[in-house]
Design a protein around this motif. Structure first.
Motif, PDB file in Angstrom:
ATOM      1  N   UNK A  86      16.000  -6.707  -8.162  1.00 46.22           N
ATOM      2  CA  UNK A  86      15.697  -7.533  -7.639  1.00 46.22           C
ATOM      3  C   UNK A  86      14.172  -9.147  -7.093  1.00 46.22           C
ATOM      4  N   UNK A  87      14.583  -9.957  -7.866  1.00 45.45           N
ATOM      5  CA  UNK A  87      13.010 -11.095  -7.674  1.00 45.45           C
ATOM      6  C   UNK A  87      12.905 -11.181  -5.958  1.00 45.45           C
ATOM      7  N   UNK A  88      11.399 -11.221  -5.901  1.00 47.57           N
ATOM      8  CA  UNK A  88      10.558 -11.596  -4.720  1.00 47.57           C
ATOM      9  C   UNK A  88      10.622 -10.398  -4.185  1.00 47.57           C
ATOM     10  N   UNK A  89       9.464 -10.132  -2.857  1.00 47.59           N
ATOM     11  CA  UNK A  89       9.748  -9.457  -2.582  1.00 47.59           C
ATOM     12  C   UNK A  89       9.590  -9.814  -0.299  1.00 47.59           C
ATOM     13  N   UNK A  90      10.208  -8.481  -0.354  1.00 48.27           N
ATOM     14  CA  UNK A  90      10.378  -8.777   1.058  1.00 48.27           C
ATOM     15  C   UNK A  90       9.598  -7.853   2.076  1.00 48.27           C
ATOM     16  N   UNK A  91       9.076  -6.404   1.227  1.00 48.12           N
ATOM     17  CA  UNK A  91       8.494  -5.825   1.948  1.00 48.12           C
ATOM     18  C   UNK A  91       6.949  -6.436   0.905  1.00 48.12           C
ATOM     19  N   UNK A  92       5.776  -6.657   1.956  1.00 46.72           N
ATOM     20  CA  UNK A  92       4.537  -6.828   1.155  1.00 46.72           C
ATOM     21  C   UNK A  92       3.252  -5.494   0.871  1.00 46.72           C
ATOM     22  N   UNK A  93       2.868  -4.996   0.371  1.00 49.39           N
ATOM     23  CA  UNK A  93       2.036  -3.997  -0.061  1.00 49.39           C
ATOM     24  C   UNK A  93       0.841  -3.855   0.999  1.00 49.39           C
ATOM     25  N   UNK A  94      -0.081  -2.787   1.748  1.00 50.72           N
ATOM     26  CA  UNK A  94      -0.776  -3.106   2.417  1.00 50.72           C
ATOM     27  C   UNK A  94      -2.294  -2.335   1.769  1.00 50.72           C
ATOM     28  N   UNK A  95      -3.227  -2.630   2.397  1.00 45.24           N
ATOM     29  CA  UNK A  95      -4.211  -2.307   1.858  1.00 45.24           C
ATOM     30  C   UNK A  95      -4.674  -0.688   1.592  1.00 45.24           C
ATOM     31  N   UNK A  96      -4.751   0.060  -0.140  1.00 45.05           N
ATOM     32  CA  UNK A  96      -4.424   1.430   0.293  1.00 45.05           C
ATOM     33  C   UNK A  96      -3.312   1.626  -0.455  1.00 45.05           C
ATOM     34  N   UNK A  97      -2.260   0.570  -0.585  1.00 42.74           N
ATOM     35  CA  UNK A  97      -1.046   0.989  -1.394  1.00 42.74           C
ATOM     36  C   UNK A  97      -1.664   1.574  -2.898  1.00 42.74           C
ATOM     37  N   UNK A  98      -0.702   2.809  -3.673  1.00 44.78           N
ATOM     38  CA  UNK A  98      -1.586   2.819  -4.783  1.00 44.78           C
ATOM     39  C   UNK A  98      -0.268   1.755  -5.854  1.00 44.78           C
ATOM     40  N   UNK A  99      -1.579   1.593  -7.094  1.00 46.27           N
ATOM     41  CA  UNK A  99      -0.990   0.827  -7.969  1.00 46.27           C
ATOM     42  C   UNK A  99      -1.330   1.658  -9.365  1.00 46.27           C
ATOM     43  N   UNK A 100       0.480   1.663 -10.235  1.00 47.67           N
ATOM     44  CA  UNK A 100       0.200   2.788 -11.458  1.00 47.67           C
ATOM     45  C   UNK A 100       0.370   1.674 -12.724  1.00 47.67           C
ATOM     46  N   UNK A 101       0.814   1.717 -13.734  1.00 47.55           N
ATOM     47  CA  UNK A 101       1.455   1.472 -15.157  1.00 47.55           C
ATOM     48  C   UNK A 101       2.737   1.371 -15.254  1.00 47.55           C
ATOM     49  N   UNK A 102       3.416  -0.004 -14.703  1.00 52.08           N
ATOM     50  CA  UNK A 102       5.180   0.839 -14.591  1.00 52.08           C
ATOM     51  C   UNK A 102       5.549   2.092 -15.610  1.00 52.08           C
ATOM     52  N   UNK A 103       6.055   2.057 -15.338  1.00 48.84           N
ATOM     53  CA  UNK A 103       6.674   3.037 -16.604  1.00 48.84           C
ATOM     54  C   UNK A 103       7.785   3.265 -16.903  1.00 48.84           C
ATOM     55  N   UNK A 104       7.866   3.345 -17.984  1.00 52.97           N
ATOM     56  CA  UNK A 104       8.976   2.377 -18.941  1.00 52.97           C
ATOM     57  C   UNK A 104      10.640   2.763 -18.193  1.00 52.97           C
TER      58      UNK A 104
END
Length: 578
Positions: A86-104
């Motif tokens: 879904x578009x838009x963000x309801x729960x924002x990330x917090x400091x330290x959350x893991x970031x990955x290249x998006x999977x197929x």
């Protein structure tokens, strides 16, 4: 999957990601570069974001991060077994959350077709295995625009989109204004191709402003002559109606003034009645200078009436006949009879009346939708839209801008949808482009065009627009309601028989077959003059040029000698026009 970064700051819809040092994976291998999608793992969802900048500036030497990247938060994937985007963000990330290249798999979840109303327009630039779908209902009902400089594949993109729409919605009627006669063969036997030789658009369908534009060849009208016209046109309409009803009212004559028509009421009248009314008034005048005004007006009408280039308007001008139903049925394909599309080739029309003709067609498309309560939807596609709805009010023809603007603002309520195609969005009326909720932006080099695009795009990924000057041919940035996310995609290949003429490149090296001698020049001149002197050749077989052998199934009639693609085109010049 190996993570390549962690969230180091969050601000509104933007976040900053620290890219991890090579303990995990070299940056060059990760290719975490501008334009790539990434996923941020939060407690309850996976946030989908796009990298908009990567930098090492302002970073202190550290063993943890080798660079930082700015990302735009676009939407989130929710759910466990059956994930949904879904578009838009309801729960924002917090400091330290893991970031990955998006999977197929995650990309497929984001771009999964949400219903049957999706068309396949190409593939994602990031992952060619993921198909980019466009939601037809959202794209059409809220209008769309295709923007891009010359030579970036804009016409091919339009051909692709319209062919896919025809496939998905076989009953939707489409009307395409083809300014450069490029699309004659693109839609095969599903399209009726109209040009001055097979179009009938009676002069009485033009409203007052439009007929004045025709009579004065695009220049401002003379006020005294306009006053006379405004008085006699409603009377001519009344006289014609009186003739038609003569059998019902016996010998009793009705004063034409009492019929109640205005100058803009779309009912027939005859030029012979109009001229006799003006002549009658002129006969009652004693002042010679006043009579000259009437005489000039009659001359103007006669000149246009006798000009063979205007035959499509003034055929049967003195015979009359209420053909409005037939004209609208023919123009807007009601019933479609297997050809739900109309391609109106404008290149052969007299330059002075193109604006008026476009105005009439636009206005009738809207009015028919209005008075039919939108029962039969129509997509009105306007090529080179900046010509007809210029931002500068002093350029172009006011009624045309008004007609296009009405479709843009109110058309969707009455089933009249708008598709705009332009290479100069900055020269297009900003109000009109702001009504297009799905934008396909191809390469645009001009700063003003890019600035206008920025103001028109409301998505959080407006940063994507920084890619616009460097897009390749057939590459597109798609924004708005019709796509799941602001997307960088590549239009799919268009079959050869659907390529517009401009894209099938006429070579700069002249053909050996041309035989550039005096006979060749004479043949060209004969066709050239024929276009402005023939009157009764709407079905002239010579104008239905045989298709190239490879395209034998395409039989759409084409106009003029400018098609430049047919290998047998020079043999046609040996045949005289009759």
């Amino acid at each position: 999957m190996t993570s390549f970064g962690r969230v180091i700051s969050v601000r509104g819809s933007l976040a900053r990601v620290g890219l991890l040092a090579s303990g995990q994976m070299p940056l060059s291998e990760v290719r975490g570069t501008v334009g790539k999608f990434v996923s941020i793992r939060c407690a309850t969802s996976v946030i989908v974001a796009m990298i908009t900048d990567v930098t090492t500036e302002g970073m202190q030497a550290s063993d943890t991060y080798i660079a930082s990247a700015g990302v735009d938060l676009l939407g989130e994937i929710l759910g466990g077994d059956r994930p949904k985007f879904q578009r838009g963000v309801t729960h924002y990330p917090t400091i330290g959350d893991v970031v990955e290249l998006i999977s197929n798999q995650e990309l497929r979840t984001v771009y999964a077709p949400s219903g049957s109303d999706q068309i396949n327009v190409g593939v994602l630039q990031q992952d060619r295995s993921v198909i980019a779908y466009v939601d037809v209902e959202e794209m059409l009902s809220k209008h769309f625009a295709v923007l891009g400089s010359t030579g970036v594949g804009k016409s091919t993109g339009v051909s692709l989109l319209l062919n896919e729409i025809l496939q998905s919605r076989p009953n939707l009627r489409i009307f395409l204004l083809d300014v450069h006669n490029e699309y004659g063969r693109c839609f095969g036997d599903r399209a009726l191709v109209l040009n001055p030789r097979n179009l009938k658009l009676p002069f009485w369908l033009f409203n007052f402003e439009e007929i004045v534009d025709v009579l004065f060849a695009g220049r401002p009208g003379v006020p005294e002559e306009l006053d006379i016209l405004a008085e006699v046109v409603p009377m001519a309409k009344g006289i014609y109606t009186q003739y038609q009803n003569a059998d019902r009212i016996g010998l009793k004559r009705i004063d034409p003034k009492q019929v109640g028509y205005t100058v803009d009421t779309p009912v027939p009248y005859r030029l012979v009645d109009l001229i006799s009314l003006i002549d009658e008034r002129m006969g009652k005048l004693e002042n010679r200078s006043s009579r000259i005004i009437y005489h000039k007006l009659i001359s103007r009408i006669e000149t246009v009436r006798n000009d063979p280039r205007y035959a499509f308007m003034f055929d049967n001008a003195n015979v009359g006949g209420d053909t409005m139903a037939e004209v609208i049925s023919h123009l807007f394909r009601l019933p479609a009879n297997g050809k739900p599309m109309t391609v109106m080739q404008l290149a052969g029309f007299p330059a002075e009346v193109i604006d008026s003709v476009v105005s009439v067609v636009c206005r009738m498309a809207f009015d028919f939708g209005l008075w039919s309560d939108g029962v039969s939807p129509l997509l009105f596609v306007c090529e080179e839209a900046h010509r007809y709805a210029a931002a500068d009010r002093n350029i172009g023809f006011g009624p045309t801008r008004k007609a296009v603007s009405r479709i843009a603002k109110e058309g969707r309520k009455y089933g009249v949808y708008l598709g705009l195609v332009t290479q100069r969005p900055a020269e297009l009326d900003a109000t009109i482009i702001s009504q297009c909720n799905t934008l396909f932006a191809m390469r645009l080099a001009n700063d003003r065009d890019q600035a206008l695009l920025r103001s028109a795009v409301s998505d959080a990924a407006a940063n994507l627009l920084s890619f616009v000057p460097s897009l390749g041919t057939r590459e597109v940035l798609a924004f708005g309601e019709g796509v799941a996310l602001p997307t960088r995609l590549r239009f799919k290949e268009v079959p050869p028989h659907q390529l517009p003429r401009s894209e099938a490149a006429i070579k700069t090296v002249p053909s050996v077959a041309a035989g550039h001698d005096m006979h060749f020049v004479s043949a060209v001149l004969e066709r050239w003059r024929g276009a402005t002197s023939q009157r009764d050749v709407p079905s002239d077989p010579l104008f239905e040029r045989p298709a190239p052998r490879t395209l034998s199934s395409m039989e759409a009639p084409l106009l003029q000698p400018s098609q430049g693609l047919d290998p047998d085109r020079f043999s046609l010049l040996k045949k005289p026009l009759r």
